[in-house]
Enzyme design. Structure first.
Site, PDB file in Angstrom:
ATOM      1  CB  VAL A  49       3.505   0.556   4.034  1.00  0.00           C
ATOM      2  CG1 VAL A  49       2.414   0.262   5.044  1.00  0.00           C
ATOM      3  CG2 VAL A  49       4.504   1.539   4.604  1.00  0.00           C
ATOM      4  CG  ASP A  73       7.400  14.615   6.510  1.00  0.00           C
ATOM      5  OD1 ASP A  73       7.357  15.677   5.861  1.00  0.00           O
ATOM      6  OD2 ASP A  73       7.539  13.496   5.991  1.00  0.00           O
ATOM      7  CB  ILE A 102      -1.000   0.030   1.181  1.00  0.00           C
ATOM      8  CG1 ILE A 102      -0.304  -0.282   2.500  1.00  0.00           C
ATOM      9  CG2 ILE A 102      -2.134  -0.926   0.930  1.00  0.00           C
ATOM     10  CD1 ILE A 102      -1.247  -0.240   3.694  1.00  0.00           C
ATOM     11  N   GLY A 103       2.164   1.114   0.104  1.00  0.00           N
ATOM     12  CA  GLY A 103       3.003   2.311   0.064  1.00  0.00           C
ATOM     13  C   GLY A 103       4.448   1.908  -0.078  1.00  0.00           C
ATOM     14  N   GLY A 109       8.591   3.568  -0.088  1.00  0.00           N
ATOM     15  CA  GLY A 109       9.574   4.643  -0.070  1.00  0.00           C
ATOM     16  C   GLY A 109      10.902   4.054  -0.478  1.00  0.00           C
ATOM     17  N   GLY A 110      11.956   4.830  -0.344  1.00  0.00           N
ATOM     18  CA  GLY A 110      13.266   4.392  -0.791  1.00  0.00           C
ATOM     19  C   GLY A 110      13.760   3.181  -0.030  1.00  0.00           C
ATOM     20  CG  MET A 111      14.863   3.813   3.635  1.00  0.00           C
ATOM     21  SD  MET A 111      16.395   4.674   4.010  1.00  0.00           S
ATOM     22  CE  MET A 111      15.966   6.351   3.654  1.00  0.00           C
TER      23      MET A 111
END
Lengths: 560, 255
Positions: free
Chosen positions: A26, A139, A18-19, A21-23
């Protein structure tokens, strides 16, 4: 990497990604034992380019710290699974949509809604900032705020190996991804603190209320009413103050910001002008008279204003806090600031009663605050109203932990007595009559055992019965009374009828009287809709005595 | 019109990849000499920034070969700006979608100069690469679309503070990461005995305007070899002064 249909830790079946990022990635996962969905964040030492960038130890420490957080606007971490090059962090799967989705086509959100969200966000930031050590989110942006179907917000992508890298000077970046960031978040030596989150929150509010991303012309740098003149000038001022370049010029804490958000319409120009006009009119009349006083009084007033604000801020924080513990904490602070003001005591009592039970620990807190300030409090106006409220809290809600509920009721009644005695000293009080009845019933229970031993109890029961009848009357009159209060009154009467009926008879009370009251109570109990476990149990236990009561009344009058 | 050109690019002393991409084309046409020069400074992790800048370069190269000749025939110069505008928006879209698909942030600046003999010149610009004009003085033609430049214009920062500000590399716009791109366009008739200089931001942080003018004043650049040598000289000076970024420069002299 967790592939689809793979099962982690013999328990979590990966459903889909569902998601990403670089590292980290999810996944949505299903807990096969609980049949419940979780989100699982996979943090890998090796990123997709084959570079080792994540310090797994640090990520693990952070996950452990996060696990201890408990706030309705933060996803809970329920499990942490460590493998050789990977950590899986299992957390709440949050249904809903990120606010960024709502903004996709430049859709500005309604101002009232944005302010409501702002308060929620302020609240969760305040929670994080007051952790020890403080946690800075860093953030805040619409893409990280989930709007749940129930209308509440949750912060996502929280902490743990978040794709937040300090920017190296020399690397060109686009504002698009950094539009919400505060000036101090750029470069390597920037110090971030609570005020950084306040800046990001300000930019987020700017985006929500104008529909304009801070990464687009005019780049978040203008007052919101230049984009939409019908917006509130109060909200405009709040957002400008949040987004000051210099952290010292911003709100210094979320508490300060929340205080202004609660009153954004008072900060509005129109409101201020009205106030100024009022002040002018008042000023002309009184200027001459006050002149000589002004100098000395000024400092005093300024000081009072400050204390007042702090008091209000804590009350507000308490009102919007989501856990009982936090609420109590804020109300205690408010009491410490202005111990002679009643509002915080009432708020504290309401919080104690929230779970339908006034616990021993809670009583300790109340006692600590009240006893210290009692001398002052007694002198204040309407003290007897406060005393009445405390009395009722003891009478109906005090739970000192005894297994025997009848025993408990007597303890509660006795503990409440002194407060009702305080009310009775003030004949002007609107609850004077009720307080007198409560006091008399309490006195009866205090004295009856001793009088029985002395065999001098005759005559007491008639008065007791009259008081009980009166208590029933005003409970019936007061339709808004809580389930608990009603049931406790019915229980008191049922108990009295079952245990003291012979005494009532010997004090000359007619069987018809007793039966009439009993039938009233029985139908009231039957009619009452109960909604909580506690009241359901209470209703059952009262109903279960009805047959015994009928028998007791019959026997008492046969014997005569 | 006589045209002399030179270009030089260097990965610099710190970075592992050169994400700058350059384009320089000179053609002899029916309307005279036509020159297209483009500098793109890519950004994004690892090889991705290079990909973004190279994509735009290759699009403009194709445009020069295929779409420009018919426009030259019609001598409809004003149409060119509209075409560039479209082309840049298209590139923004394409790179943006690519990034979304791979879940990465990548993008590139763009500074392009088209000279059509003595008839017309057009500058198109997005980001913080720059175009200068050097004749009797050094003149910056493009406007940096950066956060610090905006702050300078709003008088929140002085130009000196902007030079040192940690946010100085934050772009307001770039191709590939902006929702909407609003390029800056400048057009007119080229003056002769003029040097146009296009550069990436790595070229200009460590050296002064005076040094640039001294090196590239029109009277000092008489051959392409001289131009190349001077370009390398200043790039090396940048490196000596510890510039860490990629460094790129294109020089065009028209006489």
């Amino acid at each position: 990497m967790a592939s689809m249909n793979r099962i982690i830790d013999n328990k979590y079946e990966i459903l889909r990604m569902i998601g990403q990022g670089g590292m980290s990635k999810v996944y949505l996962a299903m807990d096969s034992r609980l049949n419940k969905q979780w989100a699982i964040k996979e943090i890998s030492r090796i990123n997709k380019n084959g570079f080792s960038e994540v310090n797994l130890k640090a990520a693990l420490d952070e996950a452990d710290m996060m696990k201890r957080l408990d706030h309705p606007a933060l996803p809970r971490i329920v499990d942490i699974i460590q493998e050789k090059d990977v950590i899986y962090v299992v957390m709440d799967y949050i249904e809903g949509e990120p606010l960024s989705k709502l903004l996709e086509n430049n859709n500005a959100q309604p101002q009232e809604q944005v302010i409501e969200w702002a308060k929620q966000l302020c609240n969760v930031l305040d929670y994080l900032h007051t952790c020890n050590p403080p946690i800075i989110y860093r953030d805040m942006k619409p893409g990280n705020i989930m709007l749940k179907p129930d209308g509440q917000l949750k912060l996502i992508d929280f902490g743990i190996a978040r794709e937040y890298k300090e920017n190296k000077v020399g690397d060109t970046v686009n504002l698009g991804t950094r539009g919400y960031a505060a000036p101090e978040q750029f470069g390597s030596q920037g110090q971030t603190d609570a005020r950084t989150d306040i800046y990001c929150l300000g930019m987020t509010l700017y985006h929500l209320v104008t529909g304009r991303s801070p990464a687009e012309e005019p780049y978040g740098g203008v007052p919101i009413r230049e984009l939409n003149p019908i917006l509130s000038s109060g909200l405009e001022k709040i957002i400008l103050k949040c987004t000051e370049a210099n952290p010292n010029d911003r709100y210094q804490s979320c508490a300060e910001l929340l205080y202004d958000l609660e009153r954004y319409d008072e900060v509005d120009d129109t409101y201020r002008q009205n106030q100024k006009k009022k002040l002018k009119r008042f000023g002309i009349v009184s200027a001459a008279a006050v002149f000589s006083l002004v100098f000395g009084a000024f400092a005093q007033v300024m000081n009072a204003q400050k204390v007042n604000n702090d008091y209000e801020v804590n009350l507000d924080l308490g009102d919007t806090a989501t856990t009982q513990e936090q609420k109590i904490n804020y109300y205690e602070k408010a009491i410490d600031i202005k111990p002679e003001k009643h509002e915080a005591y009432y708020a504290l009592l309401t919080t104690f009663k929230d779970d339908a039970s006034f616990q021993i620990e809670e009583e300790q807190i109340l006692k600590k605050k009240i006893n210290r300030n009692l001398a002052k409090l007694v002198e204040t106006d309407h003290y007897s109203d406060l005393a009445y409220e405390i009395g009722k809290t003891y009478w109906y809600y005090y739970d000192y932990g005894s297994e025997n509920t009848d025993d408990n009721q007597l303890t509660r009644i006795k503990a409440a007595k002194t407060w009702f005695s305080d009310v009775v000293e003030d004949p002007e009080n609107k609850h004077f009559a009720q307080a007198k009845i409560y006091e008399s019933i309490a006195t009866f229970h205090e004295e009856v055992n001793l009088k029985v031993e002395e065999a001098s109890d005759q005559g007491m029961y008639k008065e007791y019965w009259e008081n009980i009848e009166a208590l029933l009357d005003f409970t019936i009159e007061n339709k808004n009374e809580s389930e608990i209060v009603k049931l406790e009154v019915y229980k008191l009467i049922t108990n009295a009828l079952e245990n003291e009926v012979r005494k009532f008879a010997s004090d000359g009370i007619e069987k018809e009287d007793l039966l009439e009251v009993f039938h009233t109570v029985r139908s009231l109990v039957d009619e009452l809709d109960v909604s909580t476990d506690k009241t359901i149990n209470l209703k059952e236990s009262i109903t279960s005595r009805f047959d015994e009561v009928v028998k007791a009344i019959d026997t008492a009058f046969i014997e005569q | 019109m006589q045209v002399l050109t030179a270009l030089h690019t260097d990965v610099g002393i710190r970075k592992q990849t050169n994400q700058d991409s350059l384009l320089l084309k000179v053609a002899q046409t029916s309307v005279g000499k036509v020159v297209l020069a483009v500098v793109c400074d890519g950004m994004g992790g690892l090889e991705k920034g290079e990909l973004a800048s190279a994509t735009v370069i290759s699009a403009f190269s194709k445009w020069f070969d295929k779409d420009l000749p018919p426009l030259l025939q019609n001598q409809n110069w004003n149409e060119i700006q509209a075409r560039w505008n479209l082309l840049l928006k298209e590139q923004n879209q394409r790179i943006g979608e690519y990034g979304k698909r791979l879940n990465i942030n990548l993008g590139t600046t763009f500074s392009g100069l088209l000279i059509i003999d003595e008839h017309f010149f057009l500058i198109g610009h997005v980001g913080d690469t720059r175009v200068y004009k050097i004749d009797s003085k050094l003149e910056l033609l493009t406007e940096d679309q950066t956060l610090v430049n905006r702050e300078v214009q709003r008088k929140n920062l002085t130009p000196e503070q902007a030079e040192k500000d940690p946010r100085r590399n934050v772009l307001l716009q770039c191709l590939g990461a902006s929702r909407v791109v609003e390029p800056q366009f400048i057009s007119g008739k080229p003056t002769l005995h003029t040097v146009f200089m296009l550069c990436s931001d790595g070229f200009r942080h460590m050296i002064s305007k005076e040094e640039i003018y001294q090196a590239f004043a029109p009277e000092k650049l008489m051959t392409e070899q001289q131009m190349k040598n001077k370009a390398i000289e200043l790039v090396e000076l940048n490196k000596v002064r510890n510039e860490t970024d990629n460094i790129s420069i294109i020089l065009i002299k028209v006489d």
